[in-house]
Scaffold this motif. Sequence first.
Motif, PDB file in Angstrom:
ATOM      1  N   MET A  39       0.655  -1.042  -0.094  1.00 42.60           N
ATOM      2  CA  MET A  39       0.002  -0.019  -0.006  1.00 42.60           C
ATOM      3  C   MET A  39       0.884   1.282   0.134  1.00 42.60           C
ATOM      4  SD  MET A  39      -2.759   1.480   2.902  1.00 42.60           S
ATOM      5  CE  MET A  39      -3.939   0.262   2.442  1.00 42.60           C
ATOM      6  N   ARG A  40       0.629   2.211  -0.910  1.00 45.81           N
ATOM      7  CA  ARG A  40       1.215   3.361  -0.954  1.00 45.81           C
ATOM      8  C   ARG A  40       0.876   4.535  -0.087  1.00 45.81           C
ATOM      9  NH1 ARG A  40       0.158   4.684  -7.220  1.00 45.81           N
ATOM     10  NH2 ARG A  40      -2.181   4.347  -7.004  1.00 45.81           N
ATOM     11  N   LYS A  41       1.420   5.383   0.322  1.00 45.18           N
ATOM     12  CA  LYS A  41       1.048   6.570   1.118  1.00 45.18           C
ATOM     13  C   LYS A  41       0.801   7.598   0.291  1.00 45.18           C
ATOM     14  CE  LYS A  41       2.653   4.881   5.497  1.00 45.18           C
ATOM     15  NZ  LYS A  41       3.354   5.190   6.702  1.00 45.18           N
ATOM     16  N   ILE A  42      -0.391   8.441   0.329  1.00 46.46           N
ATOM     17  CA  ILE A  42      -0.289   9.732  -0.330  1.00 46.46           C
ATOM     18  C   ILE A  42      -0.700  10.847   0.719  1.00 46.46           C
ATOM     19  CG2 ILE A  42      -1.589  10.900  -2.160  1.00 46.46           C
ATOM     20  CD1 ILE A  42      -2.360   8.259  -3.444  1.00 46.46           C
ATOM     21  N   GLU A  43       0.128  11.769   0.398  1.00 46.58           N
ATOM     22  CA  GLU A  43      -0.197  12.996   1.643  1.00 46.58           C
ATOM     23  C   GLU A  43      -1.165  13.851   0.965  1.00 46.58           C
ATOM     24  OE1 GLU A  43       2.311  16.856   3.016  1.00 46.58           O
ATOM     25  OE2 GLU A  43       3.419  14.900   3.245  1.00 46.58           O
ATOM     26  N   TYR A  44      -2.275  14.344   1.761  1.00 44.04           N
ATOM     27  CA  TYR A  44      -3.431  15.155   1.225  1.00 44.04           C
ATOM     28  C   TYR A  44      -3.571  16.050   2.211  1.00 44.04           C
ATOM     29  CZ  TYR A  44      -6.427  12.333   3.944  1.00 44.04           C
ATOM     30  OH  TYR A  44      -7.137  11.589   4.823  1.00 44.04           O
ATOM     31  N   TYR A  45      -4.068  17.152   1.814  1.00 41.33           N
ATOM     32  CA  TYR A  45      -4.830  18.253   2.823  1.00 41.33           C
ATOM     33  C   TYR A  45      -6.207  18.358   2.230  1.00 41.33           C
ATOM     34  CZ  TYR A  45       0.225  19.304   2.672  1.00 41.33           C
ATOM     35  OH  TYR A  45       1.549  19.061   2.832  1.00 41.33           O
ATOM     36  N   LYS A  46      -7.007  18.593   3.346  1.00 45.80           N
ATOM     37  CA  LYS A  46      -8.535  18.853   3.048  1.00 45.80           C
ATOM     38  C   LYS A  46      -8.831  20.334   3.598  1.00 45.80           C
ATOM     39  CE  LYS A  46     -13.040  16.909   3.863  1.00 45.80           C
ATOM     40  NZ  LYS A  46     -14.095  15.881   4.162  1.00 45.80           N
ATOM     41  N   TYR A  47      -9.513  20.918   2.399  1.00 46.44           N
ATOM     42  CA  TYR A  47     -10.013  22.346   2.626  1.00 46.44           C
ATOM     43  C   TYR A  47     -11.414  22.566   2.465  1.00 46.44           C
ATOM     44  CZ  TYR A  47      -4.959  23.736   2.228  1.00 46.44           C
ATOM     45  OH  TYR A  47      -3.728  23.695   2.208  1.00 46.44           O
ATOM     46  N   HIS A  48     -11.936  23.651   3.037  1.00 44.33           N
ATOM     47  CA  HIS A  48     -13.559  23.872   2.694  1.00 44.33           C
ATOM     48  C   HIS A  48     -13.274  25.356   2.326  1.00 44.33           C
ATOM     49  CE1 HIS A  48     -15.061  20.423   5.212  1.00 44.33           C
ATOM     50  NE2 HIS A  48     -13.907  20.531   5.693  1.00 44.33           N
ATOM     51  N   GLY A  49     -14.331  25.321   1.147  1.00 49.39           N
ATOM     52  CA  GLY A  49     -14.437  26.725   0.680  1.00 49.39           C
ATOM     53  C   GLY A  49     -15.768  26.968   0.117  1.00 49.39           C
ATOM     54  N   LEU A  50     -16.684  27.744   0.644  1.00 42.69           N
ATOM     55  CA  LEU A  50     -17.754  28.235   0.185  1.00 42.69           C
ATOM     56  C   LEU A  50     -18.739  27.222  -0.103  1.00 42.69           C
ATOM     57  CD1 LEU A  50     -16.938  31.572  -1.940  1.00 42.69           C
ATOM     58  CD2 LEU A  50     -17.693  31.515   0.397  1.00 42.69           C
ATOM     59  N   GLY A  51     -18.973  26.395   0.922  1.00 44.46           N
ATOM     60  CA  GLY A  51     -19.620  25.085   0.938  1.00 44.46           C
ATOM     61  C   GLY A  51     -19.103  24.055   0.052  1.00 44.46           C
ATOM     62  N   ASN A  52     -18.039  23.920  -0.295  1.00 43.88           N
ATOM     63  CA  ASN A  52     -17.352  23.033  -1.068  1.00 43.88           C
ATOM     64  C   ASN A  52     -16.217  22.456  -0.381  1.00 43.88           C
ATOM     65  OD1 ASN A  52     -17.951  24.333  -4.269  1.00 43.88           O
ATOM     66  ND2 ASN A  52     -18.761  22.259  -3.708  1.00 43.88           N
ATOM     67  N   ASP A  53     -15.829  21.413  -0.230  1.00 41.22           N
ATOM     68  CA  ASP A  53     -14.667  20.581   0.082  1.00 41.22           C
ATOM     69  C   ASP A  53     -14.139  19.973  -0.772  1.00 41.22           C
ATOM     70  OD1 ASP A  53     -16.748  18.487   0.271  1.00 41.22           O
ATOM     71  OD2 ASP A  53     -15.794  17.676   2.155  1.00 41.22           O
ATOM     72  N   PHE A  54     -12.613  20.240  -0.502  1.00 43.48           N
ATOM     73  CA  PHE A  54     -11.670  19.574  -1.445  1.00 43.48           C
ATOM     74  C   PHE A  54     -10.617  19.089  -1.031  1.00 43.48           C
ATOM     75  CE2 PHE A  54     -14.082  22.367  -4.386  1.00 43.48           C
ATOM     76  CZ  PHE A  54     -13.942  21.707  -5.765  1.00 43.48           C
ATOM     77  N   LEU A  55     -10.017  17.824  -1.426  1.00 36.38           N
ATOM     78  CA  LEU A  55      -8.822  17.292  -1.009  1.00 36.38           C
ATOM     79  C   LEU A  55      -7.700  17.860  -1.938  1.00 36.38           C
ATOM     80  CD1 LEU A  55     -10.155  13.745  -0.486  1.00 36.38           C
ATOM     81  CD2 LEU A  55      -9.548  15.543   1.290  1.00 36.38           C
ATOM     82  N   VAL A  56      -6.537  18.404  -1.488  1.00 34.32           N
ATOM     83  CA  VAL A  56      -5.581  18.790  -2.317  1.00 34.32           C
ATOM     84  C   VAL A  56      -4.326  17.721  -2.204  1.00 34.32           C
ATOM     85  CG1 VAL A  56      -3.731  20.458  -2.701  1.00 34.32           C
ATOM     86  CG2 VAL A  56      -6.154  21.078  -1.870  1.00 34.32           C
ATOM     87  N   ILE A  57      -3.996  17.235  -3.498  1.00 34.43           N
ATOM     88  CA  ILE A  57      -2.590  16.391  -3.402  1.00 34.43           C
ATOM     89  C   ILE A  57      -1.267  17.097  -4.147  1.00 34.43           C
ATOM     90  CG2 ILE A  57      -1.312  14.473  -4.299  1.00 34.43           C
ATOM     91  CD1 ILE A  57      -4.201  12.980  -4.089  1.00 34.43           C
ATOM     92  N   ASP A  58      -0.435  17.661  -3.313  1.00 34.97           N
ATOM     93  CA  ASP A  58       0.617  18.551  -3.800  1.00 34.97           C
ATOM     94  C   ASP A  58       1.661  17.660  -4.314  1.00 34.97           C
ATOM     95  OD1 ASP A  58       2.524  20.500  -3.774  1.00 34.97           O
ATOM     96  OD2 ASP A  58       2.063  21.371  -2.079  1.00 34.97           O
ATOM     97  N   LEU A  59       1.450  18.022  -5.812  1.00 36.51           N
ATOM     98  CA  LEU A  59       2.694  17.029  -6.647  1.00 36.51           C
ATOM     99  C   LEU A  59       3.836  18.009  -6.990  1.00 36.51           C
ATOM    100  CD1 LEU A  59       0.190  15.258  -9.070  1.00 36.51           C
ATOM    101  CD2 LEU A  59       1.370  14.652  -6.922  1.00 36.51           C
ATOM    102  N   ILE A  60       3.749  19.322  -6.372  1.00 33.64           N
ATOM    103  CA  ILE A  60       5.177  19.878  -6.550  1.00 33.64           C
ATOM    104  C   ILE A  60       5.864  19.524  -5.369  1.00 33.64           C
ATOM    105  CG2 ILE A  60       6.129  22.323  -6.046  1.00 33.64           C
ATOM    106  CD1 ILE A  60       3.308  23.417  -7.138  1.00 33.64           C
ATOM    107  N   LYS A  61       5.223  19.307  -4.110  1.00 33.68           N
ATOM    108  CA  LYS A  61       6.260  18.527  -3.025  1.00 33.68           C
ATOM    109  C   LYS A  61       6.414  17.004  -3.192  1.00 33.68           C
ATOM    110  CE  LYS A  61       4.483  21.091   1.127  1.00 33.68           C
ATOM    111  NZ  LYS A  61       3.890  20.904   2.540  1.00 33.68           N
ATOM    112  N   GLN A  62       5.240  16.428  -3.538  1.00 36.78           N
ATOM    113  CA  GLN A  62       5.244  14.984  -3.604  1.00 36.78           C
ATOM    114  C   GLN A  62       5.363  14.487  -5.214  1.00 36.78           C
ATOM    115  OE1 GLN A  62       2.239  12.972  -0.999  1.00 36.78           O
ATOM    116  NE2 GLN A  62       1.441  12.221  -2.951  1.00 36.78           N
ATOM    117  N   VAL A  63       6.488  14.501  -5.980  1.00 36.11           N
ATOM    118  CA  VAL A  63       6.368  14.398  -7.017  1.00 36.11           C
ATOM    119  C   VAL A  63       6.640  12.868  -7.897  1.00 36.11           C
ATOM    120  CG1 VAL A  63       7.768  16.639  -7.629  1.00 36.11           C
ATOM    121  CG2 VAL A  63       9.221  14.419  -7.116  1.00 36.11           C
TER     122      VAL A  63
END
Length: 177
Positions: A1-25
């Motif tokens: 199983m591979r690990k993927i770092e992600y971030y969760k944000y909320h904005g104006l009624g939507n929630d998104f997960l962010v995968i930072d492929l600048i950091k995690q190439v």
Amino acid sequence: MRKIEYYKYHGLGNDFLVIDLIKQVHFSGKLSKLATAICERTTGVGADGLLALKRSKKAAGKVSIYNSDGSWAEKSGNGLRIAAVHYYLNHSSRKKASFETGAGVALAKIISAGEHSFKVKVSLGSPVFKTKKIPILSKLKFHINRPIKIGRKTIVTTVLSVGNPHTVIFVDDFNFD
């Protein structure tokens, strides 16, 4: 199983997960498939969509947007605001940044930055009203304040795109009884 770092944000009624492929190439999976699995609210983390932030030669960063069903989106206003906050917190202290999207480059500006809340302005560009450029079955050049039939009801609608298609219904109030 591979690990993927992600971030969760909320904005104006939507929630998104962010995968930072600048950091995690070193991510080599299919983002659409990952979006379907990770955005599922009962078996995954749960979110309206997945934002993959990547390097760009045209802008500060590139944002690839996937809906929770795995479909790709050209642009999302709330998604871009979230990408701007993530970029500001992780890559640059500048309050202005440009982001490459499927619908061109969009500009974002952090208006105010608090400990847990931000005000962000994004430029989505000019709306497109030509029906040829919007997924609607119509022989009309524009679909502005035109009736459509849904079941037994006729509703007056306007269709447009700001990088992704929208159908607008103007109402006097939100009670649809």
